[in-house]
Scaffold this motif. Structure first.
Motif, short mmCIF file in Angstrom:
data_model
loop_
_atom_site.label_atom_id
_atom_site.label_comp_id
_atom_site.label_asym_id
_atom_site.label_seq_id
_atom_site.Cartn_x
_atom_site.Cartn_y
_atom_site.Cartn_z
N UNK A 62 32.77 -24.33 -28.50
CA UNK A 62 33.44 -23.03 -29.39
C UNK A 62 32.31 -22.81 -30.62
N UNK A 63 31.89 -23.96 -31.25
CA UNK A 63 30.97 -23.67 -32.23
C UNK A 63 29.83 -23.06 -31.68
N UNK A 64 29.29 -23.38 -30.57
CA UNK A 64 28.04 -22.60 -29.98
C UNK A 64 28.18 -21.34 -29.89
N UNK A 65 29.38 -20.81 -29.19
CA UNK A 65 29.79 -19.58 -29.24
C UNK A 65 29.71 -18.90 -30.46
N UNK A 66 30.34 -19.37 -31.20
CA UNK A 66 30.53 -18.96 -32.78
C UNK A 66 29.12 -18.66 -33.34
N UNK A 67 28.46 -19.61 -33.12
CA UNK A 67 27.10 -19.31 -33.89
C UNK A 67 26.39 -18.32 -33.10
N UNK A 68 26.29 -18.19 -31.85
CA UNK A 68 25.68 -17.14 -31.11
C UNK A 68 26.06 -15.64 -31.53
N UNK A 69 27.48 -15.68 -31.55
CA UNK A 69 28.08 -14.31 -31.85
C UNK A 69 27.89 -14.07 -33.39
N UNK A 70 27.79 -15.13 -34.33
CA UNK A 70 27.32 -14.72 -35.73
C UNK A 70 25.94 -14.56 -35.96
N UNK A 71 25.05 -14.97 -35.01
CA UNK A 71 23.66 -14.80 -35.02
C UNK A 71 23.31 -13.50 -34.49
N UNK A 72 24.12 -12.90 -33.68
CA UNK A 72 23.99 -11.58 -33.26
C UNK A 72 24.40 -10.61 -33.96
N UNK A 73 25.76 -10.89 -34.78
CA UNK A 73 26.34 -9.90 -35.76
C UNK A 73 25.32 -9.93 -36.91
N UNK A 74 24.68 -10.80 -37.37
CA UNK A 74 23.99 -10.78 -38.36
C UNK A 74 22.47 -10.27 -38.29
N UNK A 75 22.05 -10.13 -37.11
CA UNK A 75 20.79 -9.49 -36.65
C UNK A 75 21.07 -8.03 -36.78
N UNK A 76 20.33 -7.48 -37.54
CA UNK A 76 20.23 -6.07 -37.89
C UNK A 76 19.19 -5.19 -36.96
N UNK A 77 18.59 -5.72 -36.37
CA UNK A 77 17.18 -5.20 -35.54
C UNK A 77 17.95 -4.27 -34.49
N UNK A 78 17.16 -3.34 -34.14
CA UNK A 78 17.51 -2.59 -32.88
C UNK A 78 17.05 -3.33 -31.66
N UNK A 79 18.16 -3.55 -30.90
CA UNK A 79 17.66 -4.42 -29.63
C UNK A 79 18.17 -3.54 -28.41
N UNK A 80 18.96 -2.90 -28.50
CA UNK A 80 19.48 -2.06 -27.19
C UNK A 80 19.72 -0.56 -27.43
N UNK A 81 19.94 0.13 -26.39
CA UNK A 81 20.34 1.82 -26.70
C UNK A 81 21.52 1.74 -27.42
N UNK A 82 22.40 0.89 -27.13
CA UNK A 82 23.84 0.87 -27.70
C UNK A 82 23.56 0.74 -29.39
N UNK A 83 22.58 0.11 -29.78
CA UNK A 83 22.30 -0.03 -31.39
C UNK A 83 21.76 1.22 -31.58
N UNK A 84 21.10 2.08 -31.03
CA UNK A 84 20.67 3.35 -31.40
C UNK A 84 21.77 4.34 -31.26
N UNK A 85 22.72 4.44 -30.25
CA UNK A 85 23.83 5.32 -30.06
C UNK A 85 24.73 5.14 -31.32
N UNK A 86 24.92 3.88 -31.75
CA UNK A 86 25.79 3.80 -32.86
C UNK A 86 25.46 4.27 -34.17
N UNK A 87 24.07 4.77 -34.33
CA UNK A 87 23.40 5.21 -35.46
C UNK A 87 23.15 6.67 -35.32
N UNK A 88 22.93 7.37 -34.46
CA UNK A 88 22.64 8.72 -34.01
C UNK A 88 23.07 9.23 -32.63
N UNK A 89 23.46 10.43 -32.79
CA UNK A 89 23.84 11.32 -31.51
C UNK A 89 22.78 11.84 -30.67
N UNK A 90 21.61 11.56 -30.97
CA UNK A 90 20.40 12.23 -30.37
C UNK A 90 20.28 11.27 -29.34
#
Length: 494
Positions: free
Chosen positions: A187-215
């Motif tokens: 449970x702690x490992x999953x929580x840390x993994x999710x938190x780490x992903x949530x706090x990571x503000x880098x663009x990693x996939x196309x979903x991150x771009x789609x959340x910013x622009x409709x282009x």
């Protein structure tokens, strides 16, 4: 987040999860080994009331016993019951200390009293439970005696089950502790993994771009550690997956927004349908430097030129020009010289080999790049170039440090925003898109670069290609393809 996003997070954070699971199991095992074993033994006492054989008396006696048994539960841990146990077993404990090892409970709707004792010694736990049951019987008989002459108590306690010596400790429960340690670690490992992903503000996939622009995302270029030594992958290794990605980008760019006639029709020669055509011009830019903008522009130009179109790449980065060097061309004179009227356009436009790719270098670095790019002379030059070439790509500076790209995008068909996966942050892309929209322009498409080839965020070939059109759009795409071919043939004959 979708289920696929959570799966990707788990795949990325598997190492954290594994570490926490191992640590959790290790702590549970160490605790189990370090903790002294505790043995538990229980004795049962039956509580009854002496009554007549009359049914009413029996019922009243039963109710009386159940009411009194609650008091007996609390009586078990009192000094009056435990002190005789200490004396009889020669225990080196006080009644308060022994009370922590002894407990009592009465099962619901019964007249049974269960006395439980815990000790680090198995035999001692059984002795304490039996001695406590015996002492409770004596104390209750004394307290409940109402006839002093006959010394008779209406309540009778009978030990119906003696405590036996336990064969194994009740605590620590090693298997249970290890399972709990594993679950807590997981449970702690999953929580840390999710938190780490949530706090990571880098663009990693196309979903991150789609959340910013409709282009639309019109292309995806994988990371190549050898790109510095071979930036022109389309020419150096035309059969590689990376070169194919630029050809996919070319295809998507050719039919981008095919439903918007303003993007295809403005001025120039008439096609077979009587519609006037002009070339399309795009500003190639990014949020920050080092996102692969110039190499993307050069390779896209080569890919477009392979379709027999007349392509012009303009080195519009008047601050840190790189494009001419990538293409191996002379860049001493170019765009700045044309804008100040020092040379004619035909004198500085260079053809790259025997291809249909033409390059206008930046020329001398001016002291006022933004003013030059935003001048009326530049606007007229853009209009003239659109009349002579099928595609014009402007390799502009990044958007956030300077305003050059935003100024250019206002007088062209729009911008193609290059976004480096794993390097560019979401707020930077948001700011870049906002800058373009503030000048009344738009982001025509997004090109993702430096996409990983391994891991949960790995780019799959064809992921961004051939997926934007269907139905009527596909028919319209075919019509415009004929137009582009006809226009390319006329340009070649001219």
């Amino acid at each position: 987040m979708e289920l696929s996003d959570y799966i990707r997070v788990l795949r990325k954070g598997w190492l954290f999860i594994l570490v926490f699971v191992v640590v959790g199991v290790g702590i549970a095992a160490a605790y189990s080994l370090a903790k002294a074993p505790t043995y538990t033994a229980s004795a049962q006492v039956f509580v009854s009331t002496e009554t007549s054989d009359n049914a009413n008396d029996l019922a009243q006696g039963q109710n009386y016993t159940q009411d009194r048994i609650t008091s007996y539960v609390g009586l078990v841990t009192t000094p009056s019951v435990l002190q005789p146990v200490i004396v009889g077993l020669h225990l080196d404990l006080t009644p308060i200390e022994l009370a922590k090892q002894v407990s009592a409970a009465a099962p619901l709707n019964t007249t049974l009293l269960e006395i439980t004792a815990k000790s680090s010694d198995a035999k001692q736990s059984a002795d304490i439970a039996n001695a406590t049951a015996e002492s409770l019987t004596t104390v209750v008989q004394t307290l409940e005696t109402t006839d002093a002459d006959n010394n008779v108590s209406p309540v009778k306690l009978t030990r119906v089950q003696d405590a036996v010596v336990p064969l194994s400790p009740s605590s620590p429960n090693v298997p249970l502790n290890i399972v709990l340690g594993l679950l807590v670690g997981l449970a702690l490992g999953i929580a840390v993994a999710v938190l780490r992903q949530t706090l990571d503000t880098r663009i990693l996939t196309e979903h991150d771009v789609e959340a910013i622009t409709s282009a639309p995302i019109v292309g995806g270029i994988t990371f190549d550690p050898k790109s510095a030594s071979r930036p022109l992958i389309v020419a150096d290794d035309p059969f590689s997956n990376r070169a194919e990605a630029f050809r996919t980008l070319r295809t998507n760019l050719q039919f981008l927004n095919v439903g918007d006639d303003a993007d295809l029709v403005s001025r120039g020669e008439d096609d077979e349908d009587g519609t006037s055509l002009r070339g399309r011009s795009f500003v190639m830019t990014s949020s920050l430097a080092q996102e692969g903008k110039s190499t993307t522009t050069a390779n896209l130009g080569l890919a477009l030129a392979s379709t027999s179109s007349n392509i012009l790449v303009v080195e519009a980065d008047l601050r840190r020009p790189k494009l001419a060097a990538y293409l191996g061309l002379e860049g001493a004179a170019g765009l700045t010289d044309v804008l100040v009227g020092r040379v004619e356009l035909s004198d500085v436009v260079q053809r790259w080999g025997t291809t249909n790719l033409y390059v206008l270098p930046a020329g001398r670095v001016p002291p006022n790049p933004s003013e030059l790019l935003g001048s009326k002379r530049m606007a007229k030059l853009i209009e003239m170039l659109e009349g002579q070439f099928d595609y014009v790509l402007y390799d502009a500076p990044p958007l956030l440090p300077v305003t050059d790209a935003a100024v250019l995008s206002k007088v062209t068909d729009g911008s193609l925003l290059v976004v480096a996966a794993g390097r560019t942050h979401k707020n930077q892309v948001k700011a870049a898109v906002a800058l373009i929209e503030q000048v009344g322009s738009r982001v025509g498409g997004v090109i993702m670069t430096m996409l990983p080839t391994k891991g949960p965020d790995a780019y799959a070939y064809g992921r961004y290609g051939y997926g934007y059109y269907g139905g009527e759009q596909a028919d319209q795409r075919g019509k415009n393809k004929k137009r582009l071919r006809a226009r390319g043939a006329r340009g070649a004959n001219a």
